[in-house]
Motif scaffolding. Structure first.
Motif, mmCIF file in Angstrom:
data_model
loop_
_atom_site.group_PDB
_atom_site.id
_atom_site.type_symbol
_atom_site.label_atom_id
_atom_site.label_comp_id
_atom_site.label_asym_id
_atom_site.label_seq_id
_atom_site.Cartn_x
_atom_site.Cartn_y
_atom_site.Cartn_z
ATOM 1 N N ALA A 186 -34.908 40.634 19.194
ATOM 2 C CA ALA A 186 -35.501 40.467 17.849
ATOM 3 C C ALA A 186 -36.573 41.835 17.452
ATOM 4 N N THR A 187 -36.775 42.543 18.561
ATOM 5 C CA THR A 187 -37.768 43.865 18.847
ATOM 6 C C THR A 187 -36.804 45.037 18.514
ATOM 7 N N TRP A 188 -35.554 44.856 18.815
ATOM 8 C CA TRP A 188 -34.617 46.176 18.845
ATOM 9 C C TRP A 188 -34.433 46.481 17.217
ATOM 10 N N ILE A 189 -34.567 47.982 17.059
ATOM 11 C CA ILE A 189 -34.548 48.674 15.818
ATOM 12 C C ILE A 189 -33.556 48.295 14.866
ATOM 13 N N ASP A 190 -32.378 48.050 15.361
ATOM 14 C CA ASP A 190 -31.065 47.701 14.674
ATOM 15 C C ASP A 190 -30.687 46.290 14.801
ATOM 16 N N ASP A 191 -29.423 46.272 14.320
ATOM 17 C CA ASP A 191 -29.076 44.710 14.420
ATOM 18 C C ASP A 191 -27.932 44.518 15.408
ATOM 19 N N ARG A 192 -28.215 45.156 16.277
ATOM 20 C CA ARG A 192 -27.312 44.767 17.689
ATOM 21 C C ARG A 192 -27.416 43.560 18.164
ATOM 22 N N ALA A 247 -29.252 34.086 13.775
ATOM 23 C CA ALA A 247 -28.327 33.559 14.488
ATOM 24 C C ALA A 247 -27.019 34.329 14.876
ATOM 25 N N ASP A 248 -26.480 35.311 13.943
ATOM 26 C CA ASP A 248 -25.531 36.152 13.994
ATOM 27 C C ASP A 248 -25.593 37.234 14.975
ATOM 28 N N ARG A 249 -26.795 37.444 15.562
ATOM 29 C CA ARG A 249 -27.216 38.384 16.762
ATOM 30 C C ARG A 249 -27.110 37.814 18.047
ATOM 31 N N LEU A 250 -26.968 36.567 18.093
ATOM 32 C CA LEU A 250 -27.048 36.090 19.302
ATOM 33 C C LEU A 250 -25.203 35.591 19.867
ATOM 34 N N GLU A 251 -25.079 35.766 20.744
ATOM 35 C CA GLU A 251 -23.735 35.644 21.325
ATOM 36 C C GLU A 251 -23.818 34.682 22.756
ATOM 37 N N ILE A 252 -22.893 33.825 22.772
ATOM 38 C CA ILE A 252 -23.029 33.039 23.980
ATOM 39 C C ILE A 252 -21.624 33.597 24.966
ATOM 40 N N SER A 264 -15.087 21.545 22.834
ATOM 41 C CA SER A 264 -14.649 22.031 21.772
ATOM 42 C C SER A 264 -15.401 21.627 20.425
ATOM 43 N N GLU A 265 -16.026 20.371 20.629
ATOM 44 C CA GLU A 265 -17.030 19.993 19.614
ATOM 45 C C GLU A 265 -18.395 20.688 19.782
ATOM 46 N N ILE A 266 -18.881 20.821 21.089
ATOM 47 C CA ILE A 266 -20.008 21.719 21.435
ATOM 48 C C ILE A 266 -19.927 23.106 20.686
ATOM 49 N N LEU A 267 -18.915 23.572 20.982
ATOM 50 C CA LEU A 267 -18.573 25.083 20.465
ATOM 51 C C LEU A 267 -18.574 25.154 19.314
ATOM 52 N N THR A 268 -18.168 24.248 18.532
ATOM 53 C CA THR A 268 -18.221 24.168 17.075
ATOM 54 C C THR A 268 -19.483 24.017 16.822
ATOM 55 N N ALA A 269 -20.332 23.154 17.095
ATOM 56 C CA ALA A 269 -21.695 22.806 16.704
ATOM 57 C C ALA A 269 -22.521 24.276 16.882
ATOM 58 N N ILE A 270 -22.304 25.009 17.967
ATOM 59 C CA ILE A 270 -22.875 26.248 18.513
ATOM 60 C C ILE A 270 -22.556 27.330 17.180
ATOM 61 N N ARG A 271 -21.340 27.429 16.790
ATOM 62 C CA ARG A 271 -20.699 28.264 16.071
ATOM 63 C C ARG A 271 -21.129 27.883 14.494
ATOM 64 N N THR A 272 -21.592 26.728 14.208
ATOM 65 C CA THR A 272 -21.950 26.144 13.057
ATOM 66 C C THR A 272 -23.457 26.751 12.768
ATOM 67 N N LEU A 273 -24.152 26.866 13.895
ATOM 68 C CA LEU A 273 -25.565 27.665 13.837
ATOM 69 C C LEU A 273 -25.196 29.166 13.274
ATOM 70 N N GLY A 274 -24.442 29.644 13.372
ATOM 71 C CA GLY A 274 -24.016 31.114 13.281
ATOM 72 C C GLY A 274 -23.981 31.929 14.515
ATOM 73 N N VAL A 275 -24.211 31.134 15.760
ATOM 74 C CA VAL A 275 -24.089 31.991 16.845
ATOM 75 C C VAL A 275 -22.659 32.152 17.406
ATOM 76 N N LYS A 276 -22.408 33.219 17.962
ATOM 77 C CA LYS A 276 -20.997 33.599 18.327
ATOM 78 C C LYS A 276 -20.746 33.252 19.810
ATOM 79 N N VAL A 277 -19.331 32.747 19.998
ATOM 80 C CA VAL A 277 -19.043 32.300 21.250
ATOM 81 C C VAL A 277 -18.158 33.452 21.953
ATOM 82 N N ALA A 278 -18.419 33.986 23.133
ATOM 83 C CA ALA A 278 -17.389 34.527 23.882
ATOM 84 C C ALA A 278 -16.544 34.102 25.122
#
Ligand code: C2E
Ligand code: CA
Ligand code: CA
Ligand code: CA
Length: 270
Positions: A102-108, A139-144, A159-173
């Motif tokens: 959250a302290t990084w200057i850009d949106d990486r 949320a879209d700057r966090l990836e798990i 599959s349900e858990i991952l869907t719930a996580i992605r619904t928050l906007g968090v990315k999944v790798a």
């Protein structure tokens, strides 16, 4: 080693005992490590191949043990997973990574490794929300990152858990791709945003035809599924050129930058 009579303990048994003692020692030291602030995160850059931009960092835990020095995560994460300490450590990693990103200057983005034990925990979603809320990180700057093996072990509900996580906007790798089983069927069934191709395929692609085939195949599948492909462990310019020619999206590895205490702009590698 063989038993040399007289009920003497074999070298093998001694080795086993040492391994058990070692595990207990790490396990008990780990219980106080958090309170003593012995953990920190190192950040390794991730670079696009289309325009050589650093788009994010993977957070990797480091344990600076007062006696042992730096203990590699490969030595203590499995111990933490067996003793359930991974839940507390994993939660700390999530909060710390979000707080620092959250302290990084850009949106990486920041990518956080999530253990299969965490994935099975009913509180993971709550912990993700709290890490995002407390830090203010979008949320879209966090990836798990979840390993392919963890996804398979975690069974049907994953599959349900991952869907719930992605619904928050968090990315999944999907991490360490290619090292687990039934890779291809999982690729089709599971909802995720990125495939991280294990570094063994990158390391062997130049000399081993089957590694090259996997590399090509996974990159192609990623394209077909509309999922980003990331190659891990890129150490040479030759590997970078190969991956670019195969159409891989992003790369990570010592060539771009080693994990460092402070997320920083990597050297231009290409
Ligand atoms: P991983 O998630 O596959 O992380 C990549 C590992 O490859 C890291 O090792 C990184 O330092 C190393 N690496 C990166 N680029 C290169 C390269 O070009 N060449 C080579 N030879 N290695 C490279 P590290 O930091 O020792 O972490 C090892 C493993 O420990 C990670 O593998 C991950 O499975 C686990 N781990 C690390 N941090 C965490 C964490 O916070 N939580 C959990 N659950 N696991 C973690
Ligand atoms: Ca990872
Ligand atoms: Ca990996
Ligand atoms: Ca790995």
């Amino acid at each position: 080693a063989k038993r040399n009579g007289g009920g003497q303990t074999s070298c093998y048994q001694v080795g086993m005992k040492e391994a058990v003692a070692e595990r207990h020692s790490l396990e008990s030291d780990m219980r106080i490590a958090m309170g003593r602030r012995e953990f920190h995160l190192a950040y390794q850059p991730v670079m696009t191949l289309c325009d050589d931009r650093i788009i994010g960092y993977e957070a990797l835990i480091r344990w600076d043990h007062p006696v042992r020095g730096l203990v590699p995560p490969a030595s203590f994460i499995p111990v933490a997973e067996q003793s359930d300490q991974i839940l507390a450590i994993g939660r700390w990693v999530l909060e710390e990574a979000c707080r620092e990103a959250a302290t990084w200057i850009d949106d990486r983005h920041v990518a956080v490794n999530v253990s299969s034990v965490q994935l099975r925990s009913p509180r993971l979603l709550e912990h993700l929300i709290s890490a995002l809320t407390t830090s203010g990180l979008p949320a879209d700057r966090l990836e798990i990152e979840v390993t392919e093996t963890a996804l398979i072990e975690s069974g049907e509900k994953v599959s349900e858990i991952l869907t719930a996580i992605r619904t928050l906007g968090v990315k999944v790798a999907m991490d360490d791709f290619g090292t687990g089983y039934s890779s291809l069927s999982h690729l089709r069934q599971l909802p995720f945003d990125r495939i991280k191709i294990d570094r063994s395929f990158v390391a062997n692609a130049m000399t081993d035809q089957s590694s090259m085939a996997v590399l090509k195949g996974v990159i192609q599948i990623g394209r077909d599924l509309g999922v980003s492909t990331l190659a891990e462990g890129v150490e040479t310019k030759g590997q970078l050129d190969l991956l670019r020619s195969l159409g891989c999206d992003v790369i990570q590895g010592y060539l771009i930058g080693k994990p460092t205490r402070i997320a920083r702009q990597a050297m231009a590698a290409a």
